[in-house]
Design an enzyme around this catalytic site. Sequence first.
Site, PDB file in Angstrom:
ATOM      1  N   ALA A 166       0.817  -1.216   0.000  1.00  0.00           N
ATOM      2  CA  ALA A 166       0.000   0.000   0.000  1.00  0.00           C
ATOM      3  C   ALA A 166       0.850   1.266   0.000  1.00  0.00           C
ATOM      4  CB  ALA A 166      -0.931  -0.001   1.201  1.00  0.00           C
ATOM      5  N   THR A 167       2.023   1.221   0.605  1.00  0.00           N
ATOM      6  CA  THR A 167       2.861   2.426   0.614  1.00  0.00           C
ATOM      7  C   THR A 167       3.245   2.793  -0.808  1.00  0.00           C
ATOM      8  OG1 THR A 167       3.663   1.943   2.835  1.00  0.00           O
ATOM      9  CG2 THR A 167       5.011   3.433   1.511  1.00  0.00           C
ATOM     10  N   ASN A 218      -7.070   2.708  10.516  1.00  0.00           N
ATOM     11  CA  ASN A 218      -6.306   1.573  11.020  1.00  0.00           C
ATOM     12  C   ASN A 218      -6.076   1.605  12.526  1.00  0.00           C
ATOM     13  OD1 ASN A 218      -4.686   3.813   9.889  1.00  0.00           O
ATOM     14  ND2 ASN A 218      -3.017   2.777  10.916  1.00  0.00           N
ATOM     15  N   GLN A 271      -7.621  -1.205   5.193  1.00  0.00           N
ATOM     16  CA  GLN A 271      -8.310  -1.904   6.295  1.00  0.00           C
ATOM     17  C   GLN A 271      -9.743  -2.279   5.917  1.00  0.00           C
ATOM     18  OE1 GLN A 271      -6.690  -2.909   8.932  1.00  0.00           O
ATOM     19  NE2 GLN A 271      -4.843  -1.644   8.840  1.00  0.00           N
ATOM     20  N   SER A 327      -3.443  -3.412   0.234  1.00  0.00           N
ATOM     21  CA  SER A 327      -2.234  -4.089   0.718  1.00  0.00           C
ATOM     22  C   SER A 327      -2.506  -5.577   0.953  1.00  0.00           C
ATOM     23  CB  SER A 327      -1.798  -3.439   2.034  1.00  0.00           C
ATOM     24  OG  SER A 327      -0.721  -4.143   2.592  1.00  0.00           O
ATOM     25  N   HIS A 355      -0.622  -7.843   3.009  1.00  0.00           N
ATOM     26  CA  HIS A 355      -0.352  -8.493   4.295  1.00  0.00           C
ATOM     27  C   HIS A 355      -1.396  -8.209   5.368  1.00  0.00           C
ATOM     28  CE1 HIS A 355       1.697  -5.124   6.597  1.00  0.00           C
ATOM     29  NE2 HIS A 355       1.713  -4.630   5.384  1.00  0.00           N
ATOM     30  N   CYS A 410       3.343   2.018  12.724  1.00  0.00           N
ATOM     31  CA  CYS A 410       4.206   3.036  12.127  1.00  0.00           C
ATOM     32  C   CYS A 410       4.321   4.282  12.997  1.00  0.00           C
ATOM     33  CB  CYS A 410       3.651   3.453  10.776  1.00  0.00           C
ATOM     34  SG  CYS A 410       3.250   2.062   9.772  1.00  0.00           S
TER      35      CYS A 410
HETATM   36  N1  PLP Z   1      -2.729   2.376   4.921  1.00  0.00           N
HETATM   37  C1  PLP Z   1      -3.229   1.836   6.034  1.00  0.00           C
HETATM   38  C2  PLP Z   1      -4.590   2.237   6.510  1.00  0.00           C
HETATM   39  C3  PLP Z   1      -2.485   0.893   6.755  1.00  0.00           C
HETATM   40  O1  PLP Z   1      -3.012   0.356   7.869  1.00  0.00           O
HETATM   41  C4  PLP Z   1      -1.201   0.541   6.280  1.00  0.00           C
HETATM   42  C5  PLP Z   1      -0.352  -0.388   7.065  1.00  0.00           C
HETATM   43  O2  PLP Z   1      -0.285  -0.296   8.278  1.00  0.00           O
HETATM   44  C6  PLP Z   1      -0.733   1.120   5.101  1.00  0.00           C
HETATM   45  C7  PLP Z   1      -1.527   2.037   4.452  1.00  0.00           C
HETATM   46  C8  PLP Z   1       0.623   0.756   4.530  1.00  0.00           C
HETATM   47  O3  PLP Z   1       0.575  -0.568   3.999  1.00  0.00           O
HETATM   48  P1  PLP Z   1       1.844  -1.377   3.516  1.00  0.00           P
HETATM   49  O4  PLP Z   1       2.427  -2.002   4.737  1.00  0.00           O
HETATM   50  O5  PLP Z   1       1.296  -2.415   2.568  1.00  0.00           O
HETATM   51  O6  PLP Z   1       2.761  -0.446   2.833  1.00  0.00           O
END
Ligand code: PLP
Length: 376
Positions: free
Chosen positions: A69-70, A150, A180, A200, A202, A323
């Site tokens: 997702a990032t 999240n 989410q 995402s 995982h 994070c």
């Molecule tokens: N967006 C949300 C709402 C998330 O919860 C997360 C991960 O914690 C991300 C983005 C980032 O996802 P990824 O770990 O796949 O980069």
Amino acid sequence: MIYLDHAASTFPYVEVIRLFNEAFANNYANPSAAHRLGMNEELRIKEAKRTLADLLSCEVSELTFTSGATESANAAIKGYLLANRHSGTQVLVSAGEHPAVRITAKHICEKLGLELKIIPLTRAGVVDLDALEGMLNPHVALVCVMAINNETGAINDLSKIARLIKQRAAQAKLCVDYVQALAKQTITLRQSAVDLGIFSGHKIHAPKGVGLLYVKKGVRIEPLLHGGGHQLGMRAGTENSQMAEAFTLATRLGIEHMQENTSNVMQLRQTFLDALEPSTYVDNSANTCSPWILNVSFPGVRGETLLHALADKEVYISQASSCHSKAPYSDVLQAMQLPVELMQSAVRISFDASQSNDEIKEAARLMNETVKLLKR
Ligand code: PLP
């Protein structure tokens, strides 16, 4: 061990492990190769995208596999603003956004000289619609909001948000973080006013290192990665059929079982809350939030201390988003204007449908015991 940190990352489904291992061992040809083995790989990726397009109700050509997702957020936000420099001078981002969205938007706005405006949250943790209405105007290029928060599980009303955008800033594009929400909410992209979507692997029982980007037909983005023109030029780099198939299988299983999973999780959440010592906690999540995520504070006990004390007993939870773990308080809880005492003592518990009632009761018992000990 009792794992209650599924919003941070999930265990892979056994079906996904089986499929991935088998594919990793055998399907190693390059999908761009001209020979039969390469073409088989290409077909697997096409088939995965076709399945996802059906599940999410969109076109195959609107989907791009990413590393997570990032990357999807970076590709969507930077990509849109770079490709559409004259589409507006302002970008609106909700205060609840994950850093993958918030920091990306901040960075590109600084680089391009755009004005970044933060949309406030209500006490329930959702986008403040009145404030958003006041912020929307013909200069807004992009609005970024998440489907489900999240940290708190707060659910944004995407239809209302889209309606406001249409009324007051028809030129603006809407970027939604569905991380989410995938396999937890019905997502029908074709019918929605969403222009850019972020997913995402995982978080839905697929491996880390795979994600998805949705770009509505007709919306132009500048790709982040240039090279061999893979994935219709949207993301260069040898495609990974194993990851594509693993992500797709996890999505399919999650969506097929969404109804029963949701009712299991609702029950687990209630069991957990019923088993907590009522005088010790404050529930920071609104009644209408996603049942998969619970944000609770134990006044008098620091969230971080509780997290570590529980980890010693092999109960795994989060303080906020993983994070955010170095910040004094969560940005999201601050945006909800929670009192300092509640922010300091907040923890996030996130469930999975596969968990048993007994496991959840035991986690609550250990939590009660630990809170009592830490308060002494
Ligand atoms: N967006 C949300 C709402 C998330 O919860 C997360 C991960 O914690 C991300 C983005 C980032 O996802 P990824 O770990 O796949 O980069």
